[in-house]
Design an enzyme around this catalytic site. Structure first.
Site, PDB file in Angstrom:
ATOM      1  N   ASN A  24       0.872  -1.172   0.000  1.00 14.51           N
ATOM      2  CA  ASN A  24       0.000   0.000   0.000  1.00 14.51           C
ATOM      3  C   ASN A  24       0.913   1.227   0.000  1.00 14.51           C
ATOM      4  O   ASN A  24       1.466   1.590   1.034  1.00 14.51           O
ATOM      5  CB  ASN A  24      -0.875  -0.060   1.258  1.00 14.51           C
ATOM      6  CG  ASN A  24      -1.896   1.062   1.306  1.00 14.51           C
ATOM      7  OD1 ASN A  24      -1.853   1.988   0.494  1.00 14.51           O
ATOM      8  ND2 ASN A  24      -2.792   0.991   2.272  1.00 14.51           N
ATOM      9  N   ARG A  26      -2.467  -2.098  -3.593  1.00 11.31           N
ATOM     10  CA  ARG A  26      -3.691  -1.325  -3.386  1.00 11.31           C
ATOM     11  C   ARG A  26      -3.587  -0.063  -4.234  1.00 11.31           C
ATOM     12  O   ARG A  26      -2.648   0.705  -4.093  1.00 11.31           O
ATOM     13  CB  ARG A  26      -3.820  -0.959  -1.914  1.00 11.31           C
ATOM     14  CG  ARG A  26      -5.043  -0.149  -1.659  1.00 11.31           C
ATOM     15  CD  ARG A  26      -5.180   0.224  -0.211  1.00 11.31           C
ATOM     16  NE  ARG A  26      -6.444   0.918  -0.044  1.00 11.31           N
ATOM     17  CZ  ARG A  26      -6.700   1.752   0.941  1.00 11.31           C
ATOM     18  NH1 ARG A  26      -5.787   1.996   1.856  1.00 11.31           N
ATOM     19  NH2 ARG A  26      -7.857   2.354   1.022  1.00 11.31           N
ATOM     20  N   HIS A  68     -12.859   2.952  -0.472  1.00 11.83           N
ATOM     21  CA  HIS A  68     -12.901   1.932   0.594  1.00 11.83           C
ATOM     22  C   HIS A  68     -13.618   0.676   0.089  1.00 11.83           C
ATOM     23  O   HIS A  68     -14.143  -0.110   0.876  1.00 11.83           O
ATOM     24  CB  HIS A  68     -13.650   2.411   1.852  1.00 11.83           C
ATOM     25  CG  HIS A  68     -12.967   3.484   2.634  1.00 11.83           C
ATOM     26  ND1 HIS A  68     -13.678   4.417   3.373  1.00 11.83           N
ATOM     27  CD2 HIS A  68     -11.661   3.777   2.819  1.00 11.83           C
ATOM     28  CE1 HIS A  68     -12.841   5.234   3.976  1.00 11.83           C
ATOM     29  NE2 HIS A  68     -11.607   4.884   3.655  1.00 11.83           N
ATOM     30  N   HIS A 114     -17.957   2.131   7.316  1.00 14.53           N
ATOM     31  CA  HIS A 114     -16.498   2.041   7.494  1.00 14.53           C
ATOM     32  C   HIS A 114     -16.065   3.344   8.151  1.00 14.53           C
ATOM     33  O   HIS A 114     -15.985   4.389   7.510  1.00 14.53           O
ATOM     34  CB  HIS A 114     -15.828   1.853   6.129  1.00 14.53           C
ATOM     35  CG  HIS A 114     -14.321   1.851   6.192  1.00 14.53           C
ATOM     36  ND1 HIS A 114     -13.550   0.744   5.917  1.00 14.53           N
ATOM     37  CD2 HIS A 114     -13.444   2.835   6.493  1.00 14.53           C
ATOM     38  CE1 HIS A 114     -12.276   1.036   6.072  1.00 14.53           C
ATOM     39  NE2 HIS A 114     -12.177   2.316   6.408  1.00 14.53           N
ATOM     40  N   GLY A 138     -13.154   4.945   9.913  1.00 15.97           N
ATOM     41  CA  GLY A 138     -11.753   5.031  10.323  1.00 15.97           C
ATOM     42  C   GLY A 138     -11.390   6.501  10.366  1.00 15.97           C
ATOM     43  O   GLY A 138     -12.243   7.352  10.628  1.00 15.97           O
ATOM     44  N   ASN A 139     -10.142   6.812  10.086  1.00 12.90           N
ATOM     45  CA  ASN A 139      -9.793   8.228   9.963  1.00 12.90           C
ATOM     46  C   ASN A 139     -10.525   8.805   8.755  1.00 12.90           C
ATOM     47  O   ASN A 139     -11.115   9.869   8.803  1.00 12.90           O
ATOM     48  CB  ASN A 139      -8.271   8.373   9.860  1.00 12.90           C
ATOM     49  CG  ASN A 139      -7.848   9.775  10.194  1.00 12.90           C
ATOM     50  OD1 ASN A 139      -8.541  10.496  10.920  1.00 12.90           O
ATOM     51  ND2 ASN A 139      -6.730  10.186   9.645  1.00 12.90           N
ATOM     52  N   ARG A 167     -11.553  15.445   7.207  1.00 13.18           N
ATOM     53  CA  ARG A 167     -12.325  15.876   6.029  1.00 13.18           C
ATOM     54  C   ARG A 167     -13.747  16.262   6.425  1.00 13.18           C
ATOM     55  O   ARG A 167     -14.344  15.629   7.291  1.00 13.18           O
ATOM     56  CB  ARG A 167     -12.403  14.756   4.983  1.00 13.18           C
ATOM     57  CG  ARG A 167     -11.078  14.340   4.439  1.00 13.18           C
ATOM     58  CD  ARG A 167     -11.255  13.341   3.286  1.00 13.18           C
ATOM     59  NE  ARG A 167     -10.030  12.600   3.075  1.00 13.18           N
ATOM     60  CZ  ARG A 167      -9.943  11.266   3.064  1.00 13.18           C
ATOM     61  NH1 ARG A 167     -11.017  10.523   3.208  1.00 13.18           N
ATOM     62  NH2 ARG A 167      -8.782  10.687   2.878  1.00 13.18           N
ATOM     63  N   ARG A 178     -10.460   8.648  20.101  1.00 13.99           N
ATOM     64  CA  ARG A 178     -10.135   8.395  21.519  1.00 13.99           C
ATOM     65  C   ARG A 178      -9.855   9.710  22.245  1.00 13.99           C
ATOM     66  O   ARG A 178     -10.329   9.936  23.355  1.00 13.99           O
ATOM     67  CB  ARG A 178      -8.893   7.496  21.637  1.00 13.99           C
ATOM     68  CG  ARG A 178      -9.176   6.070  21.247  1.00 13.99           C
ATOM     69  CD  ARG A 178      -7.902   5.333  20.956  1.00 13.99           C
ATOM     70  NE  ARG A 178      -7.298   5.819  19.703  1.00 13.99           N
ATOM     71  CZ  ARG A 178      -6.376   5.181  19.012  1.00 13.99           C
ATOM     72  NH1 ARG A 178      -5.902   4.053  19.447  1.00 13.99           N
ATOM     73  NH2 ARG A 178      -5.910   5.660  17.879  1.00 13.99           N
ATOM     74  N   VAL A 191     -12.716   3.353  14.253  1.00 16.73           N
ATOM     75  CA  VAL A 191     -13.774   3.858  15.131  1.00 16.73           C
ATOM     76  C   VAL A 191     -14.920   2.839  15.208  1.00 16.73           C
ATOM     77  O   VAL A 191     -15.412   2.515  16.295  1.00 16.73           O
ATOM     78  CB  VAL A 191     -14.304   5.215  14.622  1.00 16.73           C
ATOM     79  CG1 VAL A 191     -15.460   5.700  15.483  1.00 16.73           C
ATOM     80  CG2 VAL A 191     -13.185   6.255  14.571  1.00 16.73           C
ATOM     81  N   GLU A 245      -8.418  -5.439   5.054  1.00 20.42           N
ATOM     82  CA  GLU A 245      -8.246  -5.072   3.653  1.00 20.42           C
ATOM     83  C   GLU A 245      -7.103  -5.831   2.988  1.00 20.42           C
ATOM     84  O   GLU A 245      -7.195  -6.217   1.831  1.00 20.42           O
ATOM     85  CB  GLU A 245      -8.010  -3.558   3.554  1.00 20.42           C
ATOM     86  CG  GLU A 245      -9.286  -2.787   3.832  1.00 20.42           C
ATOM     87  CD  GLU A 245      -9.085  -1.278   3.865  1.00 20.42           C
ATOM     88  OE1 GLU A 245      -8.641  -0.784   4.906  1.00 20.42           O
ATOM     89  OE2 GLU A 245      -9.360  -0.627   2.859  1.00 20.42           O
TER      90      GLU A 245
HETATM   91  P1  AMP Z   1      -8.381   3.467  10.709  1.00 15.49           P
HETATM   92  O1  AMP Z   1      -8.316   4.592   9.729  1.00 15.49           O
HETATM   93  O2  AMP Z   1      -9.374   2.420  10.367  1.00 15.49           O
HETATM   94  O3  AMP Z   1      -7.024   2.911  11.057  1.00 15.49           O
HETATM   95  O4  AMP Z   1      -8.930   4.132  12.072  1.00 15.49           O
HETATM   96  C1  AMP Z   1      -8.152   5.045  12.777  1.00 15.49           C
HETATM   97  C2  AMP Z   1      -9.000   5.743  13.800  1.00 15.49           C
HETATM   98  O5  AMP Z   1      -9.673   4.794  14.638  1.00 15.49           O
HETATM   99  C3  AMP Z   1      -8.199   6.583  14.778  1.00 15.49           C
HETATM  100  O6  AMP Z   1      -7.963   7.868  14.256  1.00 15.49           O
HETATM  101  C4  AMP Z   1      -9.093   6.627  15.992  1.00 15.49           C
HETATM  102  O7  AMP Z   1      -9.927   7.760  15.884  1.00 15.49           O
HETATM  103  C5  AMP Z   1      -9.971   5.411  15.871  1.00 15.49           C
HETATM  104  N1  AMP Z   1      -9.775   4.476  16.962  1.00 15.49           N
HETATM  105  C6  AMP Z   1      -8.828   3.521  17.086  1.00 15.49           C
HETATM  106  N2  AMP Z   1      -8.965   2.878  18.269  1.00 15.49           N
HETATM  107  C7  AMP Z   1     -10.020   3.430  18.911  1.00 15.49           C
HETATM  108  C8  AMP Z   1     -10.684   3.214  20.164  1.00 15.49           C
HETATM  109  N3  AMP Z   1     -10.268   2.275  21.003  1.00 15.49           N
HETATM  110  N4  AMP Z   1     -11.747   3.982  20.463  1.00 15.49           N
HETATM  111  C9  AMP Z   1     -12.156   4.932  19.615  1.00 15.49           C
HETATM  112  N5  AMP Z   1     -11.594   5.188  18.419  1.00 15.49           N
HETATM  113  C10 AMP Z   1     -10.530   4.450  18.064  1.00 15.49           C
END
Ligand code: AMP
Length: 424
Positions: free
Chosen positions: A26, A107, A196, A224, A226-227, A257, A300, A347, A400
């Site tokens: 990636n 990817r 995604h 989905h 995530g960030n 975003r 978090r 998240v 992924e």
């Molecule tokens: P990703 O892009 O899927 O890797 O998700 C990253 C995001 O997941 C981080 O910026 C956090 O905001 C969120 N995250 C990770 N662990 C936790 C947790 N235990 N509780 C809440 N949010 C989390």
């Protein structure tokens, strides 16, 4: 519906065993993430990240067999990054010759309208990915670079491109068309592509597998979170809408975003704040979302700020949840019947508070969350709704890299899963 125990689920991938492992790459603008994956069992044999490519000191992390190797050294470009990764495989393990690399999976963020499934890479494919750079100016150049370097360094195995947009190429025309002048849109490729896709597709397949149901029989909303964050509505395994658009900027509130805004905000700021295109791009992609509202993009940290009584953080959380509820309502209307709402990514998998807040008040849609089930943590897919609801609410960890690895095997072997979906 309930979860079928792992031991009782047929593994559609047992035949992939003869193929060895897949190296998944990636390539981001200043990073390279890699994972050596067993496409049968699904485990990551080794993984690593190389960050700050092009800066004076890069950070290299390689994980194998419970050990983490960390280094700080100059990584001038993606070629150097991949060379470092390959050296670490030799030095720390596992030796790639012993692991038997079957293919390299790349990817690729944007496949435009050219790619609706993974393809084995040849020179023509590289040219086409390069031609799509105007649609993904930040991502596709890094992807092309990663592919070129990897083909040079690993010339004896097939390389496969797996596109983040591919799953959503089957969106219906009314869902991917923006209501703007058709000639302008056609001339410049302006339409919804969705991103995604590998994750959404994986989750859809995984849900069907763990429930012991045919994917064709299930309607789902996949969140989905995530960030970056995106939602999709999937009918019988086929996506019928998704929240990201021409770029990953549209839709949900994300870490940095904005997601949906009135497009006229852009004209307003250009005319009245004197912002140029690049400044507006940075504003909406990097200085918005949770970070723009509360100065913090990590959920978090945001929760910690809320607990400490921070009003901006509270508002950011409320805006985030409000947008998610609107998408669930909209996709409920689009689908008519929703069998599963699935939460995934950082998240979605980890924040019980977000899941509870999103589903709060949706009982009339048959959506609710059981507090005790929602509080359970773990890596396995699980149901968090109470028994009475018509819709299952689930947490389904996304993988992924595994999805990319399996799609690699299918592309090289010319396999097509019967459902069109590579199951989880
Ligand atoms: P990703 O892009 O899927 O890797 O998700 C990253 C995001 O997941 C981080 O910026 C956090 O905001 C969120 N995250 C990770 N662990 C936790 C947790 N235990 N509780 C809440 N949010 C989390």
């Amino acid at each position: 519906m309930s979860i079928v125990p792992e031991a009782e689920r047929p593994n559609p991938y047992s035949a992939y065993g003869a193929h060895g492992s897949v190296l998944v790459l990636n390539s981001g603008s200043s990073s390279l993430k890699y994972q050596l994956v067993n496409p049968v069992g699904g485990e990551a044999i080794a993984r690593g990240t190389i960050e700050r490519i092009g800066e004076s000191s890069g950070i290299v992390t390689h994980r194998f067999a419970g050990n983490t190797t960390e280094r700080e050294l100059e990584v001038p470009d993606h070629g150097a990054a991949l060379r470092i990764a390959l050296e670490l495989f030799e030095e720390v393990g596992p030796r790639l010759a012993d692991a038997g690399i079957y293919a390299v999976g790349h990817r690729v963020v944007h496949g435009g309208e050219l790619f609706s499934r993974p393809v084995v890479i040849d020179d023509d494919v590289v040219t086409k990915i390069h031609d799509l750079v105007p649609l993904a100016p930040l991502h596709n150049p890094a992807n092309v670079q990663g592919i070129e370097v990897a083909r040079d360094l690993l010339p004896d195995v097939p390389h496969v491109a797996v596109f983040d947009t591919a799953f959503f190429q089957s969106l219906p025309e009314h869902a991917y068309t923006y209501a703007i002048d058709r000639e302008v849109a056609r001339a410049h490729g302006v339409r919804r592509y969705g991103f995604h896709g590998t994750s959404h597709q994986y989750v859809v397949g995984k849900v069907a597998r763990v429930l012991g149901r045919r994917v064709q029989d299930l309607n789902m909303i996949v969140l989905h979170l995530g960030n970056g964050a995106s939602a999709s509505a999937v009918r019988g395994g086929v996506p019928v809408d998704t929240s990201m658009g021409l770029t990953p900027l549209e839709g949900l509130v994300m870490g940095t975003r904005s997601g949906d805004i009135d497009p006229a905000v852009v004209f307003h700021l250009a005319r009245n704040a004197g912002m140029d295109v690049d400044e507006l791009d940075t504003l909406l992609n990097k200085r918005s979302g949770l970070k723009g509202l509360a100065g913090e993009n990590d959920m978090r940290e945001l929760r910690r700020l809320i607990d400490a009584g921070d009003d901006d953080a509270r508002l950011a959380f409320d805006v985030y949840i409000h947008r998610l509820k609107k998408y669930i309502g909209a996709y409920h209307a689009v689908l008519g019947r929703v069998d599963v709402v699935a939460f995934t990514a950082g998240v979605g998998e980890n924040s019980a508070e977000v899941r509870a807040a999103v589903c709060d008040g949706l009982e009339s849609l048959g959506i609710d969350v059981d507090e005790t089930r929602n509080a359970v943590r773990g890596d396995e897919p699980r149901i968090i709704s109470p028994d009475w609801t018509s819709t299952l609410v689930m947490v389904v960890p996304t993988m992924e890299e595994l999805a990319i690895a399996r799609q690699c095997v299918e592309a090289v072997e010319g396999l097509r899963p019967a459902s069109g979906i590579t199951a989880g």
